[in-house]
Design an enzyme around this catalytic site. Structure first.
Site, short mmCIF file in Angstrom:
data_model
loop_
_atom_site.label_atom_id
_atom_site.label_comp_id
_atom_site.label_asym_id
_atom_site.label_seq_id
_atom_site.Cartn_x
_atom_site.Cartn_y
_atom_site.Cartn_z
N LYS A 53 0.84 -1.21 0.00
CA LYS A 53 0.00 0.00 0.00
C LYS A 53 0.87 1.26 0.00
CE LYS A 53 -0.20 -0.24 5.07
NZ LYS A 53 -1.05 -0.60 6.23
N ARG A 151 -9.86 0.34 15.44
CA ARG A 151 -9.72 1.09 14.19
C ARG A 151 -10.67 0.46 13.18
NH1 ARG A 151 -3.78 1.42 11.47
NH2 ARG A 151 -4.62 -0.35 10.34
N HIS A 183 -5.81 -7.00 13.07
CA HIS A 183 -4.55 -6.25 13.08
C HIS A 183 -4.19 -5.94 14.53
CE1 HIS A 183 -1.45 -4.06 11.02
NE2 HIS A 183 -1.93 -2.85 11.22
N ARG A 239 1.12 -10.77 7.14
CA ARG A 239 0.98 -9.57 6.29
C ARG A 239 2.08 -8.55 6.60
NH1 ARG A 239 -3.99 -9.58 8.72
NH2 ARG A 239 -3.34 -7.65 9.72
N TYR A 285 15.38 30.32 6.36
CA TYR A 285 14.29 31.11 6.94
C TYR A 285 14.38 31.18 8.47
CZ TYR A 285 11.89 30.68 2.42
OH TYR A 285 11.55 30.73 1.11
N CYS A 332 13.49 24.01 3.90
CA CYS A 332 12.58 24.82 3.08
C CYS A 332 11.79 23.90 2.15
CB CYS A 332 13.37 25.83 2.25
SG CYS A 332 14.52 26.80 3.24
N MET A 333 10.96 24.49 1.31
CA MET A 333 10.15 23.67 0.40
C MET A 333 11.03 22.90 -0.58
SD MET A 333 7.02 24.75 -2.12
CE MET A 333 6.03 25.47 -0.82
N ASP A 334 12.08 23.57 -1.08
CA ASP A 334 12.88 22.99 -2.16
C ASP A 334 14.34 22.81 -1.80
OD1 ASP A 334 10.57 23.60 -3.85
OD2 ASP A 334 11.30 25.66 -3.72
C1 LIG Z 1 -0.27 -1.61 6.92
C2 LIG Z 1 -0.85 -2.89 7.37
C3 LIG Z 1 -0.04 -4.04 7.51
C4 LIG Z 1 1.47 -4.00 7.44
O1 LIG Z 1 1.96 -3.48 8.66
P1 LIG Z 1 3.55 -3.40 8.96
O2 LIG Z 1 3.63 -2.93 10.35
O3 LIG Z 1 4.09 -2.41 7.97
O4 LIG Z 1 4.10 -4.75 8.74
C5 LIG Z 1 -0.66 -5.24 7.78
N1 LIG Z 1 -2.00 -5.32 7.93
C6 LIG Z 1 -2.80 -4.22 7.84
C7 LIG Z 1 -4.26 -4.38 8.04
C8 LIG Z 1 -2.26 -2.98 7.59
O5 LIG Z 1 -3.05 -1.90 7.52
#
Ligand SMILES: *Cc1c(COP(=O)(O)O)cnc(C)c1O
Length: 408
Positions: A53, A151, A183, A239, A285, A332-334
């Site tokens: 992701k 969550r 999770h 995961r 800045y 800064c930005m750049d």
């Molecule tokens: C982002 C995410 C992961 C991966 O988590 P890491 O800590 O980067 O290994 C796994 N499962 C879900 C549901 C996530 O949102």
């Protein structure tokens, strides 16, 4: 006084940086492949769902996904359907799971493309079933359970209704409940009591769903930290995200190297200006940095517009001219400025500065940047912006992965 602006033509061994580019992220696809291979070994019989992701945590989603698949990942995980569909559009046919769905999302396209859906609530189930009716393709579902993170995910109290509705749609041939997942809140502290409490909640949810009649083939709970540190959390699949990219998900307990991981991303930039200034010169800045002696300043052409945290003002570490320096004054930005701590000829226009990398050549790491900015390494790599081209090395056929034009 401005120094002789000699631009070396060769690419320095320090950076392997393509010429003519202000800054770039060099992504080592072999590192990603090897990290996934290590994670796969650790996971044993459990399948690896490599999480790609957020543009592969900033590394580039499609090249990362291909490298992860070469390393033995059986699945890819993303948050958004748009991400899953981008993987399919790139020709990736392996199983993909997306779990953060939005009302009115591209359910029909996703179901037609064989994307597995993480289902947290009745409304997502109904959109999935409607997409199956439209396409004639059953939607493959993984029920997402909130076992304590608070969550995304269905609360255990709401699970009986969700599974009953899902199985009604399954009896009509509209959906297939193939998986269940959750999770962890505290996997980076494996002994925290919430971890075993969440594993127990998850096991209870699995039992409830199976007793209701679902035939689950994929039960999954472990993120990177749990994959590495919590054998009890591995179930049928893991995961990992951050660990795929070679960063330690629990830096207080173990370094990347100790976990058998290699950071895949290096962020490099090219010096575009070098000048000698007297003591008392204010820099950037707000003039928060004032030179304490006559010194040389070097200018790098990247800033918060490229994704450097502004919190790195006065603290972000950079390897330049064989030494580690700290960003002088505000980001800064750049642009950012380095104070070379005294008059020196050690740095010239065109030299490559390494902001972070694997840490094996004296350069800072993404974790050093995180520590300097009060954040986590996840954020340092993920927030790198679209203005920074990704330059791929190692793995696969380079024609496939090199950006068509740069900078992108
Ligand atoms: C982002 C995410 C992961 C991966 O988590 P890491 O800590 O980067 O290994 C796994 N499962 C879900 C549901 C996530 O949102």
């Amino acid at each position: 006084m401005t120094k002789a602006q000699t631009v070396p033509q060769e690419i320095t061994s320090e950076g392997r940086m393509p010429p003519g580019i202000a800054a770039c992220a060099i992504v080592d696809l072999d590192a990603i492949e090897e990290n996934v291979r290590s994670l796969s070994l650790v996971a044993g019989d459990a399948a690896v769902i490599a999480v790609v992701k957020a543009d592969g945590y900033g590394h580039g989603m499609v090249p990362t996904a291909r490298a992860a698949l070469r390393g033995g990942a059986g699945w890819l995980g993303v948050a958004l359907l748009s991400e899953a569909l981008a993987l399919r559009a790139a020709g990736i046919t392996e199983p993909v799971l997306a779990w953060l769905l939005v009302p009115g999302d591209r359910f029909t396209e996703a179901v037609a493309a064989g994307v597995d859906l993480g289902i947290s609530a009745l409304w997502t189930l109904e959109e999935a079933a409607a997409a199956a009716r439209t396409t004639g393709v059953p939607a493959r579902l993984h029920l997402k359970i909130d076992t304590g993170l608070g969550r995304n995910g269905c609360l255990p109290a709401d699970l009986p209704d969700l599974i009953a509705a899902a199985l009604r749609h399954q009896a009509e041939g509209l959906v297939e409940v193939v998986g269940i997942f959750s999770h962890l809140a505290f996997a980076d502290a494996p002994t925290h009591p919430s971890v075993s409490a969440q594993i127990t909640q998850f096991t209870d949810a699995v039992e409830l769903v199976q007793r209701a009649g679902a035939k689950l083939t994929l039960r999954h709970l472990a993120n990177s930290a749990a994959t590495l540190a919590l054998p009890d959390a591995r179930f049928d699949a893991v995961r990992p995200g951050l660990a795929v990219y070679g960063l330690s998900p629990m830096p207080d307990l173990a370094t990347s190297a100790e976990l058998g991981l290699r950071p895949a991303m290096s962020l490099v930039s090219r010096v575009v200006m070098v000048k000698d200034v007297p003591e008392g010169q204010g820099v950037s800045y707000g003039l928060t940095h004032v030179t304490s002696t006559a010194t040389t300043l070097a200018l790098l052409p990247l800033g918060y517009g490229d994704g450097l945290p502004r919190h790195a003002s006065g603290s972000g570490p950079v390897l330049l001219g064989g030494r580690r320096r700290v960003i002088a004054g505000r980001v800064c930005m750049d642009q950012v400025v380095l104070d070379l701590d005294g008059l020196t000829d050690a740095v010239r226009v065109g030299d490559v500065a390494v902001l972070f990398g694997p840490g094996t050549g004296g350069e800072p790491t993404a974790l050093d940047w995180a520590d300097a900015c009060g954040t986590i390494s996840y954020e340092i790599v993920t927030r790198l912006g679209a203005r920074v081209p990704r330059h791929y090395v190692g793995g696969g056929s380079p024609e496939d992965v090199l950006p068509k034009e740069e900078p992108r």
